[in-house]
Design an enzyme around this catalytic site. Structure first.
Site, PDB file in Angstrom:
ATOM      1  N   HIS A  36     -55.532 -68.364 -34.336  1.00  9.31           N
ATOM      2  CA  HIS A  36     -55.221 -67.007 -34.780  1.00  9.31           C
ATOM      3  C   HIS A  36     -54.480 -66.272 -33.664  1.00  9.31           C
ATOM      4  CE1 HIS A  36     -58.797 -67.131 -37.668  1.00  9.31           C
ATOM      5  NE2 HIS A  36     -59.166 -68.027 -36.771  1.00  9.31           N
ATOM      6  N   TYR A  37     -53.798 -65.189 -34.017  1.00 16.95           N
ATOM      7  CA  TYR A  37     -53.487 -64.197 -32.997  1.00 16.95           C
ATOM      8  C   TYR A  37     -54.373 -62.982 -33.242  1.00 16.95           C
ATOM      9  CZ  TYR A  37     -50.092 -61.965 -36.334  1.00 16.95           C
ATOM     10  OH  TYR A  37     -49.471 -61.377 -37.406  1.00 16.95           O
ATOM     11  N   THR A  38     -54.605 -62.184 -32.176  1.00 17.52           N
ATOM     12  CA  THR A  38     -55.500 -61.042 -32.327  1.00 17.52           C
ATOM     13  C   THR A  38     -54.862 -59.910 -33.117  1.00 17.52           C
ATOM     14  OG1 THR A  38     -54.778 -60.246 -30.161  1.00 17.52           O
ATOM     15  CG2 THR A  38     -56.809 -61.565 -30.239  1.00 17.52           C
ATOM     16  N   GLU A 101     -59.001 -67.292 -31.041  1.00 19.97           N
ATOM     17  CA  GLU A 101     -58.160 -66.093 -31.088  1.00 19.97           C
ATOM     18  C   GLU A 101     -57.277 -66.063 -29.839  1.00 19.97           C
ATOM     19  OE1 GLU A 101     -57.639 -63.647 -33.194  1.00 19.97           O
ATOM     20  OE2 GLU A 101     -59.302 -63.731 -34.645  1.00 19.97           O
ATOM     21  N   HIS A 143     -54.251 -69.842 -39.153  1.00 18.91           N
ATOM     22  CA  HIS A 143     -55.005 -69.002 -40.087  1.00 18.91           C
ATOM     23  C   HIS A 143     -54.208 -68.821 -41.384  1.00 18.91           C
ATOM     24  CE1 HIS A 143     -57.579 -65.083 -40.566  1.00 18.91           C
ATOM     25  NE2 HIS A 143     -57.975 -66.055 -41.373  1.00 18.91           N
ATOM     26  N   ASP A 153     -50.918 -65.173 -39.246  1.00 11.91           N
ATOM     27  CA  ASP A 153     -51.112 -65.607 -37.856  1.00 11.91           C
ATOM     28  C   ASP A 153     -51.418 -67.106 -37.725  1.00 11.91           C
ATOM     29  OD1 ASP A 153     -53.591 -64.634 -39.148  1.00 11.91           O
ATOM     30  OD2 ASP A 153     -54.577 -65.072 -37.256  1.00 11.91           O
TER      31      ASP A 153
END
Length: 255
Positions: A36-38, A101, A143, A153
């Site tokens: 994921h990215y935040t 993340e 994700h 993401d």
């Protein structure tokens, strides 16, 4: 006196325990790694959210821009990172996965590049996790792969090829961009059904109905975001289809 949890990986700098986790349901071990990215203004804001019981979200790991890795949830436990998701017939991806993340502003922040040290740390952690849990390369997922209707993401700016060259994930050289969409929206017929069957074979949730519907378009966009990032539009063009075929053939060779 409360005992501080021990990190599962020697790469972890510190264990910042999140209360947002539970027992894995029906899985004795994870079988996939989801990145994921935040998508938040700062890493500190992301860490606060991931450890706030009111947020009801978490991940096993958080990777900062400088490559420092925090662990938030023990790998044996079920972190709350994937949400409503699906891959290859599995619907409880939280129970089936390790979630990572990666601190990055994401699409809303202009999709900035991921720093080299951060990607190096992601590779090192990915290699470690996948080796310990015997996670197959094609089970290293975005994700957006497991939730195409909701998520983008870690995005098309994420260097999936670099991870693959370092031994993490599945990849093939994307076919050259050429021509336009092969199907109009809601077009039906055997060629659409064939595309849907290939997407489903690889793992995406798509009905094999022979109609180029919204769900199919979302799955195509997710596929492009991961494997053909040169143009992400949800249109199944010749490059998209050729890249998908090559990936499936790669599975047959065990690559």
């Amino acid at each position: 006196m409360t005992t501080r949890p021990s990190p599962d990986s020697p790469l972890v700098a510190r264990f910042v325990a999140s209360p947002n986790h539970g027992e894995r349901r029906g899985y004795s071990r994870p079988n996939c790694l989801i990145l994921h990215y935040t998508g938040m203004p700062t890493g500190a804001a992301a860490l606060k959210t991931l450890t706030d019981p009111a947020s009801e979200v978490s991940a096993h790991y958080l990777i900062w821009e400088d490559g420092v890795i925090d662990q938030l949830v023990a790998e044996k436990d079920r972190a709350w990172h994937a949400g409503k998701a699906w891959w290859k017939g599995e619907s409880d991806l939280n129970s089936a996965s390790i979630g990572v993340e990666i601190v990055n502003l994401g699409h809303d922040g202009g999709s900035p590049p991921f720093p080299d040290r951060q990607i190096a740390a992601t590779i090192a952690l990915g290699r470690d996790v996948c080796a310990r849990w015997a996670i197959a390369p094609e089970r290293v997922l975005a994700h957006s792969d497991v939730a195409p209707a909701r998520k983008q993401d870690p995005g098309e700016a994420f260097p999936w090829e670099r991870l693959w060259r370092a031994g993490v994930g599945h990849w093939t050289e994307p076919a050259t961009l050429s021509g336009g969409a092969l199907f109009a929206h809601e077009e039906d017929g055997p060629p659409v059904r064939a595309l849907q069957a290939m997407l489903a074979l690889y793992g995406y949730r798509v009905g094999i109905m022979g109609v180029y519907d919204r769900q199919t378009r979302q799955a195509v966009a997710a596929f492009q975001r991961h494997f053909r990032p040169g143009r992400v539009d949800g249109e199944a063009d010749a490059s998209t289809v050729a890249t998908l075929k090559a990936l499936i053939e790669g599975l047959g060779r065990g690559s």
